[in-house]
Design a protein around this motif. Structure first.
Motif, short mmCIF file in Angstrom:
data_model
loop_
_atom_site.label_atom_id
_atom_site.label_comp_id
_atom_site.label_asym_id
_atom_site.label_seq_id
_atom_site.Cartn_x
_atom_site.Cartn_y
_atom_site.Cartn_z
N VAL A 176 -5.30 6.98 3.36
CA VAL A 176 -6.28 8.04 3.52
C VAL A 176 -5.54 9.33 3.86
O VAL A 176 -4.83 9.40 4.87
CB VAL A 176 -7.29 7.69 4.64
CG1 VAL A 176 -8.30 8.82 4.81
CG2 VAL A 176 -7.99 6.37 4.33
N ASP A 177 -5.69 10.32 3.00
CA ASP A 177 -5.00 11.60 3.19
C ASP A 177 -3.50 11.41 3.39
O ASP A 177 -2.87 12.06 4.24
CB ASP A 177 -5.60 12.36 4.38
CG ASP A 177 -7.06 12.73 4.17
OD1 ASP A 177 -7.44 12.97 3.01
OD2 ASP A 177 -7.81 12.78 5.15
N GLY A 178 -2.93 10.48 2.64
CA GLY A 178 -1.50 10.24 2.68
C GLY A 178 -1.04 9.34 3.80
O GLY A 178 0.15 9.04 3.90
N ILE B 195 0.83 -1.21 0.00
CA ILE B 195 0.00 0.00 0.00
C ILE B 195 0.86 1.26 0.00
O ILE B 195 0.45 2.30 -0.51
CB ILE B 195 -0.98 0.00 1.21
CG1 ILE B 195 -2.08 1.03 1.02
CG2 ILE B 195 -0.25 0.22 2.52
CD1 ILE B 195 -3.02 0.75 -0.13
N ARG B 196 2.07 1.16 0.54
CA ARG B 196 2.95 2.33 0.57
C ARG B 196 3.72 2.53 -0.73
O ARG B 196 3.98 3.65 -1.14
CB ARG B 196 3.96 2.21 1.73
CG ARG B 196 3.34 2.30 3.11
CD ARG B 196 4.38 2.14 4.21
NE ARG B 196 3.77 1.98 5.51
CZ ARG B 196 3.38 2.98 6.30
NH1 ARG B 196 3.57 4.23 5.89
NH2 ARG B 196 2.83 2.73 7.47
N GLU C 206 -15.92 4.15 2.17
CA GLU C 206 -15.46 5.35 2.85
C GLU C 206 -13.98 5.61 2.60
O GLU C 206 -13.58 6.75 2.32
CB GLU C 206 -15.72 5.23 4.35
CG GLU C 206 -15.20 6.40 5.16
CD GLU C 206 -15.39 6.18 6.66
OE1 GLU C 206 -14.85 7.00 7.44
OE2 GLU C 206 -16.05 5.20 7.05
N ARG C 207 -13.17 4.56 2.69
CA ARG C 207 -11.72 4.75 2.61
C ARG C 207 -11.24 5.18 1.23
O ARG C 207 -10.36 6.05 1.12
CB ARG C 207 -11.01 3.45 3.01
CG ARG C 207 -11.22 2.99 4.45
CD ARG C 207 -10.66 3.99 5.42
NE ARG C 207 -10.60 3.44 6.77
CZ ARG C 207 -10.81 4.14 7.87
NH1 ARG C 207 -11.10 5.43 7.77
NH2 ARG C 207 -10.73 3.59 9.06
N ILE C 208 -11.76 4.55 0.17
CA ILE C 208 -11.23 4.84 -1.16
C ILE C 208 -12.27 5.43 -2.11
O ILE C 208 -12.05 5.54 -3.31
CB ILE C 208 -10.58 3.60 -1.81
CG1 ILE C 208 -11.62 2.51 -2.11
CG2 ILE C 208 -9.50 3.04 -0.90
CD1 ILE C 208 -11.01 1.33 -2.86
N GLY C 209 -13.41 5.83 -1.56
CA GLY C 209 -14.38 6.57 -2.35
C GLY C 209 -15.14 5.75 -3.38
O GLY C 209 -15.42 6.26 -4.47
N LEU C 210 -15.47 4.51 -3.06
CA LEU C 210 -16.29 3.72 -3.98
C LEU C 210 -17.70 4.32 -4.01
O LEU C 210 -18.24 4.72 -2.98
CB LEU C 210 -16.34 2.27 -3.55
CG LEU C 210 -15.00 1.52 -3.55
CD1 LEU C 210 -15.20 0.06 -3.16
CD2 LEU C 210 -14.33 1.60 -4.91
N ASP C 211 -18.28 4.35 -5.20
CA ASP C 211 -19.54 5.07 -5.37
C ASP C 211 -20.66 4.21 -5.93
O ASP C 211 -21.62 4.71 -6.50
CB ASP C 211 -19.33 6.28 -6.30
CG ASP C 211 -18.76 5.88 -7.66
OD1 ASP C 211 -18.47 4.68 -7.86
OD2 ASP C 211 -18.62 6.76 -8.53
#
Length: 265
Positions: A88-90, A68-69, A188-193
């Motif tokens: 999330v936000d870096g 992930i990093r 929530e974490r990665i903005g799935l819509d």
């Protein structure tokens, strides 16, 4: 395209509909434990095309933290569904599967399984696993595996066998079901819509081992590489497509068709 046939390219409709890529890691993105430039380039291509990548692996929390990093991926579900990592936000955020987090007996039961199988060889990354137990498949005898399965079941767990490990999961979760468990958090974490069912219909999943069968069953579009083709008789659920290339080269081959045509259409 014929189900279980050799991959020859997506239809126009499939390319337009694929928004998400879900993939195993070991022997699916990698070859002999190494991530080659072809697979890494494919991951960057997915991101540049506006799609999202979610890795679902039996690998440890330690490996997932590196993925992930350092890799262009949006989330990593690790230890076969015990935890999820996202940026999330870096910042890297860890979330634990509710089936694990709410179980006060989890670590006691896990300890008893380890004690009952003390003669087995741990995976080299067991030291950086938070929840599951991973044993090296190399040299693991059939009777030892049978005992491991029995002892895990006695403690409410089960065993998943991958190309390199026998993983003990101390709960009723696995790669596919964990996606459903984590989906509200993923949104929530990665903005799935999209709702979960639409997410499945808008995705393609990649895997190579018996522990990826749940992914093959869950996703309408899935790809297995040469390892699946070679061992197809061992699978109770096969992917939609097969690719004769190995590991990350198969992944790169399929993604190249998806991304290249984006620029043409």
């Amino acid at each position: 395209m014929e189900r279980f046939g050799e991959f020859s390219g997506f239809t126009k409709e499939e390319r337009a509909g694929i928004r998400f890529v879900v993939s195993d890691v070991d022997d699916t993105l990698t070859n002999d434990g190494l991530l080659y430039p072809e697979a890494l380039s494919a991951l960057y291509g997915i991101r540049e095309s506006g799609r999202k990548t979610i890795l679902v692996t039996g690998g440890s929390a330690g490996w997932a933290d590196i993925y992930i990093r350092q890799w262009p991926v949006d989330a990593v579900i690790a230890e076969s569904g015990a935890l999820m990592l996202a940026k999330v936000d870096g910042k890297v955020v860890y979330d634990t599967n509710p089936l694990v987090a709410g179980d006060g007996t989890f670590f006691d039961r896990r300890k008893r399984v380890m004690e009952a199988n003390s003669d087995l060889v741990f995976s080299s990354d067991q030291y950086c696993r938070l929840y599951d137990i991973a044993y090296d498949r190399n040299g693991l005898e059939r009777k030892q595996l049978a005992r491991l399965v029995d002892s895990a079941a006695e403690e409410g767990g089960h065993v998943l066998v991958s190309s390199i490990h026998a993983n003990v999961l101390m709960g009723d979760y696995a790669k596919g079901s964990s996606l459903r468990d984590f989906y509200p958090i993923l949104e929530e974490r990665i903005g799935l819509d999209v709702p979960f069912d639409e997410f499945l219909a808008s995705s393609i999943a990649f895997g190579d081992g018996l522990n990826d069968q749940e992914l093959f069953a869950l996703f309408p579009r899935s790809v297995g590489n040469a390892r699946v083709a070679k061992n197809r008789n061992d699978f109770s659920c096969l992917p939609l497509y097969l690719c004769s290339k190995e590991g990350g080269f198969a992944f790169a081959h399929v993604i190249a068709d998806l991304i290249r045509r984006d620029h043409v259409l």
